[in-house]
Design a protein around this motif. Sequence first.
Motif, PDB file in Angstrom:
ATOM      1  N   ARG A   1     -13.402  -1.952  17.098  1.00  0.00           N
ATOM      2  CA  ARG A   1     -13.226  -2.909  15.997  1.00  0.00           C
ATOM      3  C   ARG A   1     -12.356  -2.236  14.938  1.00  0.00           C
ATOM      4  NH1 ARG A   1     -16.780  -1.701  11.654  1.00  0.00           N
ATOM      5  NH2 ARG A   1     -17.984   0.148  12.150  1.00  0.00           N
ATOM      6  N   VAL A   2     -11.932  -3.018  13.999  1.00  0.00           N
ATOM      7  CA  VAL A   2     -11.141  -2.464  12.899  1.00  0.00           C
ATOM      8  C   VAL A   2     -12.080  -2.239  11.730  1.00  0.00           C
ATOM      9  CG1 VAL A   2      -9.262  -2.897  11.300  1.00  0.00           C
ATOM     10  CG2 VAL A   2      -9.050  -3.596  13.674  1.00  0.00           C
ATOM     11  N   PHE A   3     -12.004  -1.059  11.149  1.00  0.00           N
ATOM     12  CA  PHE A   3     -12.913  -0.734  10.054  1.00  0.00           C
ATOM     13  C   PHE A   3     -12.669  -1.630   8.851  1.00  0.00           C
ATOM     14  CE2 PHE A   3     -13.057   3.589  12.083  1.00  0.00           C
ATOM     15  CZ  PHE A   3     -14.367   3.452  12.521  1.00  0.00           C
ATOM     16  N   LYS A   4     -13.737  -1.924   8.156  1.00  0.00           N
ATOM     17  CA  LYS A   4     -13.633  -2.713   6.929  1.00  0.00           C
ATOM     18  C   LYS A   4     -12.818  -1.952   5.903  1.00  0.00           C
ATOM     19  CE  LYS A   4     -17.452  -5.886   6.590  1.00  0.00           C
ATOM     20  NZ  LYS A   4     -18.683  -6.218   5.899  1.00  0.00           N
ATOM     21  N   GLY A   5     -12.021  -2.689   5.149  1.00  0.00           N
ATOM     22  CA  GLY A   5     -11.240  -2.046   4.103  1.00  0.00           C
ATOM     23  C   GLY A   5      -9.938  -1.462   4.604  1.00  0.00           C
ATOM     24  N   LYS A   6      -9.644  -1.638   5.912  1.00  0.00           N
ATOM     25  CA  LYS A   6      -8.375  -1.152   6.464  1.00  0.00           C
ATOM     26  C   LYS A   6      -7.210  -1.772   5.692  1.00  0.00           C
ATOM     27  CE  LYS A   6      -5.383   0.569   9.084  1.00  0.00           C
ATOM     28  NZ  LYS A   6      -5.045   1.849   8.478  1.00  0.00           N
ATOM     29  N   LYS A   7      -6.291  -0.935   5.259  1.00  0.00           N
ATOM     30  CA  LYS A   7      -5.164  -1.449   4.474  1.00  0.00           C
ATOM     31  C   LYS A   7      -4.213  -2.231   5.371  1.00  0.00           C
ATOM     32  CE  LYS A   7      -5.256   2.303   1.159  1.00  0.00           C
ATOM     33  NZ  LYS A   7      -4.656   3.611   0.851  1.00  0.00           N
ATOM     34  N   MET A   8      -4.040  -3.490   5.062  1.00  0.00           N
ATOM     35  CA  MET A   8      -3.158  -4.323   5.866  1.00  0.00           C
ATOM     36  C   MET A   8      -2.299  -5.186   4.956  1.00  0.00           C
ATOM     37  SD  MET A   8      -4.757  -5.336   9.315  1.00  0.00           S
ATOM     38  CE  MET A   8      -6.407  -5.085   9.836  1.00  0.00           C
TER      39      MET A   8
ATOM     40  N   ARG B   1       9.104  -1.706   9.305  1.00  0.00           N
ATOM     41  CA  ARG B   1       8.146  -1.889   8.209  1.00  0.00           C
ATOM     42  C   ARG B   1       6.746  -2.230   8.715  1.00  0.00           C
ATOM     43  NH1 ARG B   1      10.836  -2.474   3.300  1.00  0.00           N
ATOM     44  NH2 ARG B   1       8.900  -3.268   2.429  1.00  0.00           N
ATOM     45  N   ARG B   2       6.479  -2.018   9.984  1.00  0.00           N
ATOM     46  CA  ARG B   2       5.176  -2.411  10.537  1.00  0.00           C
ATOM     47  C   ARG B   2       4.128  -1.336  10.239  1.00  0.00           C
ATOM     48  NH1 ARG B   2       7.339  -5.222  15.941  1.00  0.00           N
ATOM     49  NH2 ARG B   2       6.839  -3.252  16.903  1.00  0.00           N
ATOM     50  N   PRO B   3       2.838  -1.730  10.256  1.00  0.00           N
ATOM     51  CA  PRO B   3       1.807  -0.775   9.854  1.00  0.00           C
ATOM     52  C   PRO B   3       1.483   0.274  10.904  1.00  0.00           C
ATOM     53  CG  PRO B   3       0.822  -2.874  10.412  1.00  0.00           C
ATOM     54  CD  PRO B   3       2.296  -3.076  10.461  1.00  0.00           C
ATOM     55  N   GLY B   4       1.848   0.037  12.175  1.00  0.00           N
ATOM     56  CA  GLY B   4       1.451   0.977  13.228  1.00  0.00           C
ATOM     57  C   GLY B   4       0.040   0.679  13.704  1.00  0.00           C
ATOM     58  N   SER B   5      -0.601   1.660  14.263  1.00  0.00           N
ATOM     59  CA  SER B   5      -1.946   1.473  14.795  1.00  0.00           C
ATOM     60  C   SER B   5      -2.929   1.188  13.672  1.00  0.00           C
ATOM     61  CB  SER B   5      -2.381   2.720  15.556  1.00  0.00           C
ATOM     62  OG  SER B   5      -3.772   2.676  15.787  1.00  0.00           O
ATOM     63  N   ILE B   6      -3.888   0.285  13.941  1.00  0.00           N
ATOM     64  CA  ILE B   6      -4.884   0.007  12.902  1.00  0.00           C
ATOM     65  C   ILE B   6      -6.263   0.507  13.309  1.00  0.00           C
ATOM     66  CG2 ILE B   6      -3.655  -1.937  11.869  1.00  0.00           C
ATOM     67  CD1 ILE B   6      -5.532  -3.780  13.464  1.00  0.00           C
ATOM     68  N   GLY B   7      -6.339   1.284  14.378  1.00  0.00           N
ATOM     69  CA  GLY B   7      -7.662   1.804  14.725  1.00  0.00           C
ATOM     70  C   GLY B   7      -7.656   2.566  16.033  1.00  0.00           C
ATOM     71  N   MET B   8      -8.883   2.846  16.553  1.00  0.00           N
ATOM     72  CA  MET B   8      -9.031   3.674  17.731  1.00  0.00           C
ATOM     73  C   MET B   8      -9.096   2.811  18.993  1.00  0.00           C
ATOM     74  SD  MET B   8      -9.807   5.086  14.883  1.00  0.00           S
ATOM     75  CE  MET B   8     -11.434   4.857  14.288  1.00  0.00           C
TER      76      MET B   8
ATOM     77  N   HIS C   1       0.804  -1.220   0.000  1.00  0.00           N
ATOM     78  CA  HIS C   1       0.000   0.000   0.000  1.00  0.00           C
ATOM     79  C   HIS C   1       0.840   1.275   0.000  1.00  0.00           C
ATOM     80  CE1 HIS C   1      -3.581  -2.335   0.594  1.00  0.00           C
ATOM     81  NE2 HIS C   1      -3.067  -2.907   1.663  1.00  0.00           N
ATOM     82  N   GLY C   2       2.154   1.106  -0.042  1.00  0.00           N
ATOM     83  CA  GLY C   2       2.991   2.298  -0.090  1.00  0.00           C
ATOM     84  C   GLY C   2       3.083   3.048   1.226  1.00  0.00           C
ATOM     85  N   PHE C   3       2.869   2.331   2.364  1.00  0.00           N
ATOM     86  CA  PHE C   3       3.053   2.994   3.657  1.00  0.00           C
ATOM     87  C   PHE C   3       4.499   3.447   3.779  1.00  0.00           C
ATOM     88  CE2 PHE C   3      -0.558   1.057   6.460  1.00  0.00           C
ATOM     89  CZ  PHE C   3      -1.469   1.410   5.491  1.00  0.00           C
ATOM     90  N   LYS C   4       4.707   4.467   4.626  1.00  0.00           N
ATOM     91  CA  LYS C   4       6.059   5.019   4.733  1.00  0.00           C
ATOM     92  C   LYS C   4       6.985   4.166   5.598  1.00  0.00           C
ATOM     93  CE  LYS C   4       5.901   9.018   2.514  1.00  0.00           C
ATOM     94  NZ  LYS C   4       4.944  10.043   2.868  1.00  0.00           N
ATOM     95  N   GLY C   5       6.437   3.460   6.577  1.00  0.00           N
ATOM     96  CA  GLY C   5       7.289   2.733   7.500  1.00  0.00           C
ATOM     97  C   GLY C   5       7.939   3.710   8.471  1.00  0.00           C
ATOM     98  N   ARG C   6       8.958   3.227   9.181  1.00  0.00           N
ATOM     99  CA  ARG C   6       9.646   4.110  10.119  1.00  0.00           C
ATOM    100  C   ARG C   6      11.125   4.194   9.783  1.00  0.00           C
ATOM    101  NH1 ARG C   6       5.123   3.921  11.982  1.00  0.00           N
ATOM    102  NH2 ARG C   6       4.966   1.803  11.186  1.00  0.00           N
ATOM    103  N   PRO C   7      11.800   5.196  10.310  1.00  0.00           N
ATOM    104  CA  PRO C   7      13.215   5.347   9.974  1.00  0.00           C
ATOM    105  C   PRO C   7      14.020   4.108  10.349  1.00  0.00           C
ATOM    106  CG  PRO C   7      12.417   7.291  11.116  1.00  0.00           C
ATOM    107  CD  PRO C   7      11.330   6.269  11.212  1.00  0.00           C
ATOM    108  N   ALA C   8      15.084   3.881   9.601  1.00  0.00           N
ATOM    109  CA  ALA C   8      15.881   2.679   9.820  1.00  0.00           C
ATOM    110  C   ALA C   8      16.747   2.798  11.060  1.00  0.00           C
ATOM    111  CB  ALA C   8      16.746   2.391   8.606  1.00  0.00           C
TER     112      ALA C   8
END
Lengths: 116, 217
Positions: free
Chosen positions: B154-161, B141-148, B126-133
């Motif tokens: 719950r995690v919203f439908k269509g969440k890029k994973m 390379r982890r996605p970080g938080s996926i919701g509130m 999905h072209g996420f930025k990731g974190r500094p090396a």
Amino acid sequence: MNKHDDVVNKALRAKPLAVFGIGDTVDVQVLIREGEKERIQIFNGTVIARRGKIGPSATFTVRRIVQGEGVERIFPINSPKVVGLVVKTRVSVRRAKLFYLRKRVGKAAKLKEIIG
Amino acid sequence: MAHFILGRKGRMAQLFTEDGRCIPVTVLEAGPCTVTQVKSVESDGYVAVQLAYEPIREQLLTKPLVGHFKKTGSVPCRILRETIVDGAQGLALGAVVACDVFEKGQFVDVAGIIKGRGTAGVMKRHGFKGRPASHGHMCQRRPGSIGMHSEPARVFKGKKMAGHYGATRQTTQNLEVISVDRERNLLLVKGAVPGHIGGLVMIRSAKKRPAVAGKKG
């Protein structure tokens, strides 16, 4: 030999440039456009590297000293803008890339000429 | 008039233009294709043309397919693809579409199956930025938080994973045709094309960049 080599080879010049070696001092004749007029500009210097054997992406690097400052130009061998190349002096060197010349100035940057 | 043709992706190369610029090109083997079926509103409910590409031995096909080719008088082919046409195309059964329906300078859209990447992370997929090396970062390379929090809990439908990526159809639009070789059925287009070398590509006149009036397109 790949399937579409001939298509790719259309990008190559029909007649090869003059034979030159690494370390040679050369005059590269470059076609430049000034407004409507086209003229040939000559870039004189030492060939310090050659990259790629055949194919449109093959290039060579020419280094010269302009007003005490090193200037390097990379020419695609098959570019139609490079119209000619004249070898001025041939030298004998023992490596393919002469990047060490960048650290040398004056007499230290001299290469061994082939005589005759 | 929109044109459509089937082909195979070839290698990429570089060419020099007359003014000395070096441009990237992709070699495409395009056609010739035979029209094996013309669908009409009366018989099928929509207007389309079916094209056949790459002749093969009859033994490699199923009997129903052999019959289908026999009916149209075309040689048995490996690939059948259908395209919806704007009625004006007027291709008759058995007509041959060759790469010279396109001409130098016009724009085409090329669709293909992109290279499969298997299970891919969010950066590649999905072209996420990731974190500094560096600078003490514990993950790269982890996605970080996926919701509130407890709301919505719950995690919203269509969440890029992370997940399966690639091996899907993709279209590259507005590629300029650099040259057309009718004898060898080769098209050279400027730029990259989706898919593997040897992959099936579907070439059509650019949707968003119609050819100049008076020219074919």
